[in-house]
Design a protein around this motif. Structure first.
Motif, mmCIF file in Angstrom:
data_model
loop_
_atom_site.group_PDB
_atom_site.id
_atom_site.type_symbol
_atom_site.label_atom_id
_atom_site.label_comp_id
_atom_site.label_asym_id
_atom_site.label_seq_id
_atom_site.Cartn_x
_atom_site.Cartn_y
_atom_site.Cartn_z
ATOM 1 N N GLU A 52 -2.967 3.423 -6.903
ATOM 2 C CA GLU A 52 -2.716 4.217 -5.699
ATOM 3 C C GLU A 52 -1.671 5.295 -5.952
ATOM 4 O OE1 GLU A 52 -1.809 1.813 -2.335
ATOM 5 O OE2 GLU A 52 -3.698 0.715 -2.398
ATOM 6 N N ALA A 53 -0.612 4.939 -6.678
ATOM 7 C CA ALA A 53 0.440 5.924 -6.955
ATOM 8 C C ALA A 53 -0.082 7.076 -7.801
ATOM 9 C CB ALA A 53 1.613 5.243 -7.659
ATOM 10 N N MET A 54 -0.942 6.757 -8.763
ATOM 11 C CA MET A 54 -1.460 7.794 -9.655
ATOM 12 C C MET A 54 -2.519 8.659 -8.972
ATOM 13 S SD MET A 54 -1.684 5.721 -13.285
ATOM 14 C CE MET A 54 -2.226 7.176 -14.183
ATOM 15 N N LEU A 55 -3.364 8.041 -8.127
ATOM 16 C CA LEU A 55 -4.456 8.787 -7.498
ATOM 17 C C LEU A 55 -4.016 9.534 -6.242
ATOM 18 C CD1 LEU A 55 -7.483 6.303 -7.778
ATOM 19 C CD2 LEU A 55 -7.034 8.343 -9.147
ATOM 20 N N PHE A 56 -3.270 8.828 -5.372
ATOM 21 C CA PHE A 56 -2.948 9.401 -4.071
ATOM 22 C C PHE A 56 -1.556 10.031 -4.007
ATOM 23 C CE2 PHE A 56 -5.872 5.778 -3.029
ATOM 24 C CZ PHE A 56 -6.997 6.563 -2.830
ATOM 25 N N GLY A 57 -0.650 9.597 -4.903
ATOM 26 C CA GLY A 57 0.702 10.143 -4.901
ATOM 27 C C GLY A 57 0.737 11.657 -5.026
ATOM 28 N N GLY A 82 6.644 -0.147 -11.371
ATOM 29 C CA GLY A 82 5.850 -1.286 -11.816
ATOM 30 C C GLY A 82 5.199 -1.949 -10.630
ATOM 31 N N GLY A 83 4.549 -3.065 -10.898
ATOM 32 C CA GLY A 83 3.866 -3.790 -9.838
ATOM 33 C C GLY A 83 2.427 -4.052 -10.215
ATOM 34 N N SER A 84 1.616 -4.325 -9.220
ATOM 35 C CA SER A 84 0.225 -4.674 -9.465
ATOM 36 C C SER A 84 -0.572 -3.467 -9.945
ATOM 37 C CB SER A 84 -0.410 -5.213 -8.182
ATOM 38 O OG SER A 84 -0.559 -4.171 -7.241
ATOM 39 N N GLY A 85 -1.767 -3.747 -10.482
ATOM 40 C CA GLY A 85 -2.645 -2.666 -10.903
ATOM 41 C C GLY A 85 -3.047 -1.783 -9.747
ATOM 42 N N ALA A 86 -3.253 -2.391 -8.564
ATOM 43 C CA ALA A 86 -3.624 -1.612 -7.381
ATOM 44 C C ALA A 86 -2.503 -0.658 -6.984
ATOM 45 C CB ALA A 86 -3.952 -2.553 -6.222
ATOM 46 N N SER A 110 0.840 -1.193 0.000
ATOM 47 C CA SER A 110 0.000 0.000 0.000
ATOM 48 C C SER A 110 0.876 1.243 0.000
ATOM 49 C CB SER A 110 -0.924 0.009 1.212
ATOM 50 O OG SER A 110 -0.176 0.242 2.390
ATOM 51 N N ILE A 111 0.354 2.313 -0.563
ATOM 52 C CA ILE A 111 1.119 3.554 -0.619
ATOM 53 C C ILE A 111 1.357 4.098 0.792
ATOM 54 C CG2 ILE A 111 -0.833 5.164 -0.852
ATOM 55 C CD1 ILE A 111 0.904 6.572 -3.051
ATOM 56 N N SER A 112 0.472 3.771 1.735
ATOM 57 C CA SER A 112 0.681 4.208 3.116
ATOM 58 C C SER A 112 1.877 3.506 3.751
ATOM 59 C CB SER A 112 -0.582 3.948 3.944
ATOM 60 O OG SER A 112 -0.910 2.574 3.965
#
Length: 322
Positions: free
Chosen positions: A249-254, A241-245, A223-225
């Motif tokens: 998270e990186a694109m929305l919450f970063g 890279g990594g999972s779609g989740a 998780s980004i947290s």
């Protein structure tokens, strides 16, 4: 010439070894006799057409680029009249992802700015491992991560194609590097200079007590947290890279986290760049980095190579010899 052809999106079974016309270089192009190529995540996207948004670039209903393959290493066979830096017989390597792909073939024509001279201390197979994965790692660490000598760097997914380059590039910039991998890959990370290793099968990253100036997420999911907690004040997190989740998270919450605090969190996409390729060539010739190769397959075995690659357990790079 022989080439791997992909006429529809799907599994590796849609890839066919076919006879196609040998290309003729235009005035600003170089004709390369390909000796080796390699598989990257972008090749999987081009094969499957997933995520669906990628089809905007690659073709909505079927692949726009019929011959896949981004990384190449080989010999210059002919050059167009306006080519200035290469001549027949030169050993070169390059990234075709910004100029039409086409690396899974015996020959390809490319603009000269997609190529660089092959490192003199690498075989063609080793050189083909470098372009996309190496440049991705370099751009994540130097451009996005703003790395400084003496910093502490954590690389999650450190034993794959991008990860093994990231460990070595971070070390070349003078960082103290911790690599996260599975038990069977600990020796690989130690062999390429990682200062510390974390076996994710034995230690949950949520339990990390250390903090880092730069975190590179290459594979898996956290998780980004979790990553935010592991960052030092003014630290940088780069999702490669990594999972779609993890991507979502990186694109929305970063961006939100970056705006509301002193920790910077972002995602990135690799951009083919000749200057970066030359920079990597120099590091390789100085013995500061080296490609790690897991397996080599023949051109006729590309579907089998994809089936192995998409399992996600490759130790370094998967190479195709042509």
């Amino acid at each position: 010439m022989k080439a791997i052809v992909c006429k529809k999106y799907g599994s590796p079974d849609v890839l066919e070894l076919s006879e196609v016309e040998k290309p003729i270089p235009k005035s600003n192009q170089v004709l390369v006799k390909i000796k080796a190529t390699s598989i990257n995540y972008g090749n999987l996207v081009l094969l499957k057409g997933e995520p669906f948004l990628a089809r905007i670039a690659f073709g909505i209903l079927k692949p726009k680029y019929v011959i896949p393959g981004g990384d190449i290493a080989g010999l210059v066979e002919a050059v167009g009249k306006d080519v200035k830096h290469f001549q027949p017989g030169d050993e070169v390597f390059g990234d075709l992802s910004s100029c039409g792909w086409g690396g899974f073939a015996e020959y390809v024509t490319v603009p000269e700015n997609a190529l660089a001279f092959k490192p003199v201390n690498l075989s063609f197979e080793e050189a083909a491992a470098v372009p996309m994965a190496g440049v991705t790692a370099l751009q994540a660490i130097r451009n996005k991560g703003k790395i400084q000598s003496g910093q502490k760097v954590l690389i999650n997914g450190a034993s794959g194609g991008v990860g093994t380059f990231a460990v070595q590039i971070a070390k070349a910039f003078g960082a103290e590097v911790t690599g996260v991998c599975s038990t069977r890959n600990i020796d690989i990370l130690q062999s390429i200079g990682a200062d510390h290793t974390i076996d994710y099968k034995l230690k949950d990253l949520k339990e990390l007590k250390e903090s880092y100036d730069l975190i590179i997420a290459v594979n898996g999911y956290q998780s980004i947290s979790t990553y935010k907690r592991a960052l030092n004040p003014n630290g940088n997190y780069v999702m490669v890279g990594g999972s779609g989740a993890q991507l979502t998270e990186a694109m929305l919450f970063g961006p939100l986290i970056s705006l509301t605090g002193n920790k910077k969190m972002c995602s990135m996409l690799q951009r083919a760049n000749q200057k970066d390729l030359i920079f990597l060539k120099e590091l390789i010739e100085e013995d500061k980095i080296k490609p790690i190769i897991d397996r080599c397959y023949k051109l006729s075995e590309v579907p089998e190579a994809f089936r192995y690659f998409e399992q996600g357990h490759a130790q370094g790079k998967v190479i195709i010899t042509v």
